[in-house]
Design an enzyme around this catalytic site. Structure first.
Site, PDB file in Angstrom:
ATOM      1  N   GLY A   1      -6.350  -3.180  32.874  1.00  0.00           N
ATOM      2  CA  GLY A   1      -6.277  -5.073  32.798  1.00  0.00           C
ATOM      3  C   GLY A   1      -5.811  -5.393  31.376  1.00  0.00           C
TER       4      GLY A   1
ATOM      5  N   GLN B   1      -2.961 -10.226  24.720  1.00  0.00           N
ATOM      6  CA  GLN B   1      -2.918  -8.643  23.966  1.00  0.00           C
ATOM      7  C   GLN B   1      -1.221  -8.858  23.568  1.00  0.00           C
ATOM      8  OE1 GLN B   1      -5.617  -7.295  26.892  1.00  0.00           O
ATOM      9  NE2 GLN B   1      -5.133  -5.616  25.447  1.00  0.00           N
TER      10      GLN B   1
ATOM     11  N   CYS C   1      -9.836  -0.180  24.799  1.00  0.00           N
ATOM     12  CA  CYS C   1      -9.461  -1.233  25.067  1.00  0.00           C
ATOM     13  C   CYS C   1      -7.684  -1.385  24.684  1.00  0.00           C
ATOM     14  CB  CYS C   1      -9.302  -2.602  24.564  1.00  0.00           C
ATOM     15  SG  CYS C   1      -8.634  -4.151  23.927  1.00  0.00           S
ATOM     16  N   LEU C   2      -6.069  -1.597  25.052  1.00  0.00           N
ATOM     17  CA  LEU C   2      -5.469  -1.296  24.981  1.00  0.00           C
ATOM     18  C   LEU C   2      -4.773  -1.848  24.044  1.00  0.00           C
ATOM     19  CD1 LEU C   2      -3.539  -1.877  28.528  1.00  0.00           C
ATOM     20  CD2 LEU C   2      -4.179   0.219  27.356  1.00  0.00           C
TER      21      LEU C   2
ATOM     22  N   HIS D   1     -14.060  -8.088  30.654  1.00  0.00           N
ATOM     23  CA  HIS D   1     -13.389  -7.240  29.080  1.00  0.00           C
ATOM     24  C   HIS D   1     -12.201  -8.163  29.104  1.00  0.00           C
ATOM     25  CE1 HIS D   1     -12.118  -3.158  26.484  1.00  0.00           C
ATOM     26  NE2 HIS D   1     -10.870  -4.661  27.001  1.00  0.00           N
ATOM     27  N   GLU D   2     -11.548  -8.366  30.147  1.00  0.00           N
ATOM     28  CA  GLU D   2     -10.542  -9.667  29.679  1.00  0.00           C
ATOM     29  C   GLU D   2     -10.595 -11.363  28.959  1.00  0.00           C
ATOM     30  OE1 GLU D   2      -7.973  -7.688  29.680  1.00  0.00           O
ATOM     31  OE2 GLU D   2      -8.963  -6.247  30.595  1.00  0.00           O
TER      32      GLU D   2
ATOM     33  N   HIS E   1     -11.165 -11.048  25.368  1.00  0.00           N
ATOM     34  CA  HIS E   1     -10.262 -11.656  24.864  1.00  0.00           C
ATOM     35  C   HIS E   1      -9.609 -13.314  24.951  1.00  0.00           C
ATOM     36  CE1 HIS E   1      -8.677  -7.884  24.212  1.00  0.00           C
ATOM     37  NE2 HIS E   1      -8.652  -7.225  25.303  1.00  0.00           N
TER      38      HIS E   1
HETATM   39 CO    CO Z   1      -9.352  -5.200  26.137  1.00  0.00          CO
END
Ligand code: CO
Length: 174
Positions: free
Chosen positions: A45, A50, A92-93, A134-135, A138
């Site tokens: 995701g 991000q 998380c990326l 999670h997304e 963000h």
């Molecule tokens: Co993340």
């Protein structure tokens, strides 16, 4: 301008993102770029902030495979209902090398618009539910590290400090 992955502690990750007003070809082009970044980084995701784009949009492909069938785009998403609880490890990326256990709802009902501007409603469970929460966090400027237990937070503190040092050592982008 090509989109690129933004890393912690860039302040854009703490900002509340603005609604997407018009879903046009520019938005669709950027979403395509986001999927390319998602696959390159081997994530499931990715939220628009991000990649330095502070709007309420995220993408997901819980299959982890770079095929269109698993691809989902959520524009201006809202969680309508949530139930149950799961506690699982997350990463998380934007916060490489950092992982920890986060509690999430096991099941959510989410409403959003797709890339054609059409509103849809979806029920998600387990991994997919967790990715959505999670997304969506963000988009509200919330990172999963703020949801860790204080013990886990202490455990990842060294990695976070390292990312902070790396960020402040980087020359400001123009
Ligand atoms: Co993340």
């Amino acid at each position: 301008m090509a989109l690129k992955l933004i890393l912690y502690p860039d302040p854009i990750l703490k900002r509340r993102a603005a609604p997407v007003a018009t879903i046009d070809d520019e938005v669709r082009g950027r979403v395509r770029e986001m999927f390319e970044i998602l696959y390159r980084e081997k994530g499931v995701g990715l939220a628009a902030p991000q990649v330095g784009w502070s709007v309420r949009l995220f993408i997901a492909n819980p299959t982890g495979e770079p095929y269109a069938e698993g691809e989902r785009v959520y524009i201006n998403p809202r969680i309508l209902a949530a139930e149950g609880e799961i506690r699982e490890e997350e990463g998380c990326l934007s916060i490489p090398e950092v992982r920890g256990i986060v509690g999430r709802s096991r099941k959510v009902v989410v409403s959003a618009q797709d890339l054609g501007g059409v509103a849809f409603k979806e029920e998600a469970e387990d991994l997919k539910s967790r990715v959505i929460q999670h997304e969506l966090d963000h988009l509200d400027g919330i990172l999963f590290i703020s949801r860790l237990s204080s013990l886990d937070r202490l455990r990842v503190n060294k990695e976070l400090k390292q990312l902070e040092r790396r960020y402040s050592a980087k020359p400001a982008s123009v």
